[in-house]
Structure formats: C-alpha cells, structure tokens
Design an enzyme around this catalytic site. Sequence first.
Site, PDB file in Angstrom:
ATOM      1  N   GLY A 654      34.206  -2.588  46.736  1.00 24.17           N
ATOM      2  CA  GLY A 654      34.781  -1.284  47.040  1.00 24.17           C
ATOM      3  C   GLY A 654      33.707  -0.224  47.051  1.00 24.17           C
ATOM      4  O   GLY A 654      32.521  -0.493  46.835  1.00 24.17           O
ATOM      5  N   GLY A 656      33.104   4.203  46.210  1.00 25.45           N
ATOM      6  CA  GLY A 656      33.608   5.494  45.749  1.00 25.45           C
ATOM      7  C   GLY A 656      32.542   6.558  45.873  1.00 25.45           C
ATOM      8  O   GLY A 656      31.497   6.361  46.515  1.00 25.45           O
ATOM      9  N   GLY A 657      32.804   7.706  45.257  1.00 23.96           N
ATOM     10  CA  GLY A 657      31.863   8.810  45.333  1.00 23.96           C
ATOM     11  C   GLY A 657      30.525   8.482  44.701  1.00 23.96           C
ATOM     12  O   GLY A 657      29.486   8.994  45.102  1.00 23.96           O
ATOM     13  N   VAL A 661      30.572  -0.840  44.813  1.00 20.32           N
ATOM     14  CA  VAL A 661      30.760  -1.803  43.728  1.00 20.32           C
ATOM     15  C   VAL A 661      30.668  -3.201  44.331  1.00 20.32           C
ATOM     16  O   VAL A 661      31.327  -3.494  45.340  1.00 20.32           O
ATOM     17  CB  VAL A 661      32.115  -1.612  43.033  1.00 20.32           C
ATOM     18  CG1 VAL A 661      32.281  -2.635  41.902  1.00 20.32           C
ATOM     19  CG2 VAL A 661      32.234  -0.193  42.476  1.00 20.32           C
ATOM     20  N   LYS A 675      28.257  -1.705  39.757  1.00 20.10           N
ATOM     21  CA  LYS A 675      28.371  -0.409  40.419  1.00 20.10           C
ATOM     22  C   LYS A 675      26.975   0.145  40.640  1.00 20.10           C
ATOM     23  O   LYS A 675      26.243   0.411  39.695  1.00 20.10           O
ATOM     24  CB  LYS A 675      29.219   0.545  39.575  1.00 20.10           C
ATOM     25  CG  LYS A 675      29.477   1.879  40.260  1.00 20.10           C
ATOM     26  CD  LYS A 675      30.601   2.672  39.588  1.00 20.10           C
ATOM     27  CE  LYS A 675      30.225   3.167  38.221  1.00 20.10           C
ATOM     28  NZ  LYS A 675      31.255   4.081  37.660  1.00 20.10           N
ATOM     29  N   ASP A 771      39.027  11.469  33.675  1.00 24.41           N
ATOM     30  CA  ASP A 771      39.363  11.139  35.065  1.00 24.41           C
ATOM     31  C   ASP A 771      40.369   9.991  35.111  1.00 24.41           C
ATOM     32  O   ASP A 771      40.159   8.989  35.797  1.00 24.41           O
ATOM     33  CB  ASP A 771      38.097  10.773  35.838  1.00 24.41           C
ATOM     34  CG  ASP A 771      38.294  10.807  37.356  1.00 24.41           C
ATOM     35  OD1 ASP A 771      39.280  11.423  37.805  1.00 24.41           O
ATOM     36  OD2 ASP A 771      37.468  10.215  38.077  1.00 24.41           O
TER      37      ASP A 771
END
Length: 986
Positions: A654, A656-657, A661, A675, A771
């Site tokens: 995946g 993300g910001g 990953v 990550k 978060d």
Amino acid sequence: MATRGVLRAVSVVLVLSLLLLNGLPQQAFAATRAADIIALNGLSSEWSPSLNLNWAGDPCLNSWTGVSCDSTNTTVIALNLDGYNLRGQLPPDIGGLTNLQTLELSANDGLTGNLPKELGNLLNLQVLSLQWCNFTGTLPVELGNLIQLTFFGVNGNRMTGQIPPVLGNLQNVTWFDLSINQFSGPLPVSTDPTSGGVGLDNMTAVMHFHFNNNSFSGQIPGEIFSLPNLIHLIFDHNKFTGNIPTAVGNSPKLEIIRMDFNQLSDVMPSELTTVATLTDVNLRSNQLSGAVPDFSGLTKLQALDIGYNSFDPHVFPSWAQNGTFSQLMTLSMPNTSIIGSLPDAVFRLPAINTLDVRSNQINGSLDFTGPVSETLTTIVLDDNQISGFSGQPLLQNGGNIDINISLYDNPICQNRYLQPRLAGCDRFAQDRFQAAKGNCTNRCGSKTLNPKSCICATPLSLNLMLTAPSMAYFTNEDATVLEKELAEDITNSSTSIDKASLKPDQIYIQNAFTTTDMRISLTILVFPVTGDSLEQGERNAIVHIIRQHKFDISYGPYNLPEDTFRVLKKGVTLTTVAIVFIGLGGGIALLLCIGITLYAIRERRNTILALDPFANWVAGSDDKNGRRPELKRARPFSLTELKEATNNWSQVLGEGGYGKVYRGTLKNGELVAIKKANKDSMQGLNEFRNELELLSRVHHRNLVDLVGFCYKSSEQCLVYEFMSNGTLRERLYEKVETPLSWETRLDIIINAARGLAYLHDHASPPIIHGDIKSANILLNHKMVAKVADFGLGKVTALDGESIDYSDEIKGTMGYLDPEYVQTQIHTDKSDVFSFGVVMVEALTGKSPTHGGKDRTREIRNAFDTEGLAGVRSLMDPFIQGSIPDHELHLYLMAALRCTEAFGEGRPTMTEVVKELESLANGGGLASGGISIRMHGENKSPDVYSDTASLVNTSTSTSSEKGKDGHGNAFHYSGAYGVLRRLGSRS
C-alpha cells in the site's frame, strides 16, 4: 600481460641472484625443482606487495612460510597460506606446482577475480580449500580433472553460474562445499541429456553436500539420494521448487537434511519418514501442504523443524508425544496450523530441550501438574490462544526446573489484573548464553583473561559456525562439552605437518547466538599454556585442522567463516638486492599506508554505525530540535537486508502520505511489513523518530509490534509484524471480498479499544495516539485487530493532565476532534472521539465523509428523530438484520458518547472497553484471562479461572432523558465487571 611477464622474468633472475649473494654452498645448487620455484615466484609477483612472508632462498631448504615439501626436499607438495592477508588474483602460475597435494588459501578476502583454468593441471591435488575469499566468476570445467581430490571447499566467495557437470568426475571427494556464493541453475545429474552422462550422482565417495545460501533452482534431483555415503545434505536458502522427491527414501546413510527456506511445494512424501538414519530434518519456510506425516519411525531424530508451511489444520500430533523419541532435543512447528490444546506428554520427552509452536491456534490451558523432562529449557507459544496454566514445572524427583516459557500475544497476557506481569508475556528473547566467568581476580589490561586458568594472554580467536545444529539455542552446558571435544579432536588430528596439542582449559567459548538463518555462531578463544600467545606453528595447525574438517564434532557440520589468525613474522636476513628493493618499495609502502588509513577510517565509521545506528543523525527541516531517537528495544537493519527481504522493493502492500509499505521476508522466514519513507514525504524525521521511540517502548497484543528499523541519512524504514488481512478500512469498503459479519466487526472494535486503552491508562508514561482511524487498525491472520501508525503520537505527563499543545492541526479529516480543532489542545479524549467515529464507520460500512456528509452527525440525527429504525436505514445492508435491537442500542450509545462535542462528556477508553466487553458477552467479559499471584521464593502461582466466569457482572440498561435533538441528550450507565477470585492451587 606483457608487464606481468617481464616481472616474472625479473623475479627468476632475482631468485638466482639471491642464491649467489647468500654464498652458501647448499644454495648454490637449489634443491627445489626449477618449475616449482618459477611457479612460486609467479605467485609472489602477483601478490606483492601484500605478501608479508619469509620467501627468501630455496623454498624447500629454507622452509618458506606456508610451503611444505616432500621428504627429499625437492618438490613442493603443500601451500598453506590460510589468513595471510593475500591480495590480488590467483595467477595461472599455480598450474606449475604439478605435484601439489594441498592448496589452502582460505580467509584471504583480498584474493579476487576468476579461478584460473590452470588449477586443472594439479592432478595430484587432494585438498582444494579456497574458502572465505572474494573469488568471482564460474567454476572452471578443468576442475573435473582433479580426480585425486578428497576435499573441495570454495564456500564464502562471490562465485556465479551453474555447477559444471564434469565435477561429477571427482569420485574421491568426501567434502564438497559450494555454500554462501551466488551459484544458480539446476543441479547436474548423469541422467540429464545435456550433462554428457556425468553429474553429482557420480560422486560416490561424497559424504557432505553443502550448497546452502545460493540461488540454485529447479527440482531437487532424486538421483543424489542414492549416493551410498551421503550423510549431510545442506540445501537451505536457495530457490528449489517442486516436491521433495520420493527417492529420498533410498538414502542408506543420510543423517542431516536441510531444505529450509526454499520454494518446495506439494505433500511431504511419506518416504522421508522411512530414512531411519536421520538425526536432523529442517524443512522450515517452504510451501509444503497436506497432512503432516508420521515421523515416529525416525527414532534417532534429534531436531525436527517443519515450521512456516501450509499444512492442513490438525491437532498436536500423537507421534510428537511418543517416548520412543529418546534423542529428540528440538521440536519446532511454528505456523503449521495446529489447533486444540497442547498435551503435557510432550513436556516429558526424555531429551527435549526446546519446543517451538508459536503462531498456531493452540488454546486452553497448559498443564504442569505432572513432572517434566529435566532437559526442558524453552517453550515458545507466542501468538496462540493460551488462556491459562495450572501447576508449575517440576522435575520427576519434585525439584524445581528453570524453563523459559514465552506467551507473547496470547490471551493470558492481556489480562490487566495480572500482577505481577508474567515475564513470558514479552517478546521471546532467544539468545540466553552467558559465558562462564570463573573465579579469577587478576586483571589483564590489554590482554585477555582465560577464566579457566586465570592467565593473561593474547589468544587465537576463531568464529565457528554450526551449520545444522540439533539444538535451537546454545547453552553453557553445550559450551563445556564442545570445549572438551575440540581439545581432544584437534590433538588427535595432529600430524607431523600440523602439530597441535590442546587441553580443555585452553579453549574458552566466549559468545554464542542463533543467527537469522537458523545457525549457531560461536566465538572461540584458544589460549597458550604459558607465555603471551601460541607458537606460530601451533596456531597455524589449529586453523588448518579445523578449516579442512579433519574431524567431525558431535554438534554436526560446521564452518569457519573468518578468524583473527595471523602468523607472527620471522626475522629475515636481508641481501644487498633486497635492500635496494626495500628502497624502491618505500614509495609503494607510503601509498599503502595512506590507503590503509582511509580504509581504517571507513571501517571505524561502519563499526560505530553498527553499535550506534544514529551516529550520523542529521536533523531535517521538520525536525525542530534535532534530537536523536532514544530506543528501549528495536533491531537495526541494513538497507541491503531490507532490499533483499522485499525482492528489491517489488512487493508493494500500500501507499500513504509517509511512503510505500512493502511485504518482506526476513532470512529467518518471518513475514514483515516495511514502511519506507518517500524522499519528498510531507512527514519526516519527527514522525520517524516519534513512531520508533513509542513502539520500542510499548508491548500489547492489540498494538502492532515493531520488529526493527533502518536509518541511513536519506533513507528511513520501519519494520513491523506482518498483518495479512490488511486494514479495517479495506475490509469495510475498499477491498471487500467477503463482507465482515457483525460479530467480527464487534470483535475488531473491542480489540482496537483494548490497544488504545493500554496507551492511555497502562503505558508509562501514557501515550496519545493522535491519528486513530480505520486505516490505522490492522488485522492479522486471525482477524485480531491491532492499532498501528504512531507517527503523530505524543508522550503525556504522569500527573493526570494528558494534554499536548500543538501549533498546527494534525490528523485525518472526518476523525478530528472538534474541540481539538478549536483549541489546538490534544488530549486523550481526542483519541476517544476518533475512536467513536471508527465505531460508526464499522456500523455503516462507509467512510466518515462518504458522499460529502458527516456520517457520525447523520447517525446521531437519525437516532434523535427516528430512533433505531432511522439508524438501521443508514447501516451496512450486510449486517442490518443480524444485530438485535438491544445490542444495536448499547453499541450506538457507546459510540455517541465517544463523539460528544466536548471531551468532558466522553468516557475514557478503559470505560469504553468495559462497556463493549459487556455487550459482546451479554453481560459478561468478552474474553477470559487468568490472574496469577507469585508467592514466596519458589513463586508458585495461584491460578484463577480462564473462562468468562472470571467476572461477575451486573448489567444496567441505559436511561434516556428524551430525544430533544441535542447531542448530549442521553445518559448511559455501562455494565462493569468485578473480578472474583474463584480459588487457587499451587
């Protein structure tokens, strides 16, 4: 090449001049044959100026360092330069030593380049030992001419290509070692039409095939299992595919088989279980499937590892409880689909030392009411469903026994009432070896103390690697046995050339640990009986005997990857010509000194980084104070390790910001998620440091576990346990294959709440996550939820004021606490609000801002105006009809309380956990645990029930104040459990 020819010609003239200048009658007529002198000087010119040897005069008459001659002192028969810091290539001149029987050039990492085809001229060669150098290229086909060879070792180089089939002509070789290179392709056998009727199956004398840590591929040929003398087959860490040949049953003498960390598939053949001579079987980390066969016929078995395969679900096998396994020391079956309870009979196997059954579905309680084996030291049960245990481990005579029981990530460890916390609830620490200290009182300064004899000396230091050990973890008792065995075997293996006589108190095992590829690395010191160090000849003999495997220790095959052995220099009488050449070499020496200095600086920097991975920490623009991370527990990885684990960053899970990953597989077979930060990531060193520090401090079943990290100025990576079922967000509405049932969603919410409650109320100091969202709730292979991503987390004060003042709003839209947005004051109640949004998300199966609407506000308004009917119209259709009204009402009230506009109206996460557990169990605790109190010096536990009856609860329904449209219109009194002791037994 022309220059090299001139140098060789000059070297011959220099040799003749030296003989004349020395003026000795015996040197006026060289004893050593001219062809050998020319060959040796060809080697000298290639290796100069790194060669630091006594090579003056006649090779045989003057006993050149590392050169051995026959009884007539005319022919060179051995060249033994193990660990002499040689640099350069192995030149074709080596082919001139046609009577050579032993060529030992191991542990010279400065030797590079291809092996010359002229090695094929050494028709009398019996020992070819080129281990742990830096040779590259392919194996010359001419090596097939060396039919007198008995030992063939090129392990620990960087050689490539396939095995030439003609090496099958080496029918006298007993030890054949190609391990730890970059060889590839299939294994050649005589039945292959392309091999010319010759292959590995023609090597009828071979006893040891060591091919591990390469890239060999294809099917393992069945023909090799018919070799009449084969005892060790070490094929691990390659790319073999297909099934294990049924021909394995033809092996007449096979003792050790390692095929772990390959890509073998299909059902394990029953023929494997008929090889009665087997002592060690390791098939870990393949793709084997079907039923686990019955190994009860292997009565000589000492170690069995079949972990991390895809077997059918099964109860703990009855054959593994069989007392006929009188020699079984290590039984390793992690992640093999074991279900049900763990029978106590396995604890009584006569020789059992280590039982590793982590990552299965073993449940119930451990029963230690009966006696256990006196050899048992380690039980690893991480990631199972163990909920309690009874009794304590006792020997058959009633005495106490010290067993390391690891229960990390089991229900028994999530009970917050457990006091004190079980030591076994922390992640398993596998290496527990502590070197013997002795009773010496003297100090040695720069020298090393021998704790056995209390003398101070400079010992010979060796790094010995056990390549297929029967034990999983090396103990002090093992050290005592091996020290005695090494002393005896080295002494008994001495010859007129290799003279070494040792006693056990001269050998000291200083360190031992299990490597990531399931081997045991030992640091061994060999001390002199008297004096500062061993004599040069004895040091040389010890390394030579060990390197060429002139004995077999009972701990199985081994390797000597490297050693600190360096021969002490003898005095050399300088001739006039030599003095001239020293002057000419001064300039070269100066350049060498500069190069060595630069190299030493680089190595020192690398050493510092190994001890302190943040030695070069550089603050980024987002890193306000530039403070380096302060860690309690985290393993550093190199970027190369992670690149290999992810197949060059090719397995993306995946993005993300922060960055992408990746899925990775470590060398020990452990699956991880890595990550890796983007170089232009909006998040930076602050977040990297923050998450690293927080996750290195906390341990809980419902928090994603940090495995390690990598920091290298421009690269930052975090390595986590692998969560195979992705995120809650994905399972709700992004990658839906099978919709989650209501029961599964509720269980996920409860587990995530437990993780968050641990951060708020049990971590010391407390932690605000910052978060919370469905994308940060991950699901493992058992659908157990774990909270992840601590990049925005904050450590709070211990005075009850869990407040963090922010200068900018951070978090994810749709989950942000409105009070935090207004005040920029982040509290633990901000996490509670976000969690309430996740609860609504699980109910609706849609994102919090789906369709541009605030789904939480929409649910609240529907409930205020239409009651449960209005809420049901907004729910995920898949679960609409599966939730009774009273369950929906209780769940909804908890979610709405979490999302109150002001923090003071919200519950704590611990209160939320209690309410949800009560809901899930219809008034009782959702999942049980045990409470253990340690008493007295023997710490015998009081045992409590591990079932839901542990808690006596009373449930009160919520009281409504009316539906007036206001967000805080309702008051809800949750049901709380009261711990009740049910009884004890010690």
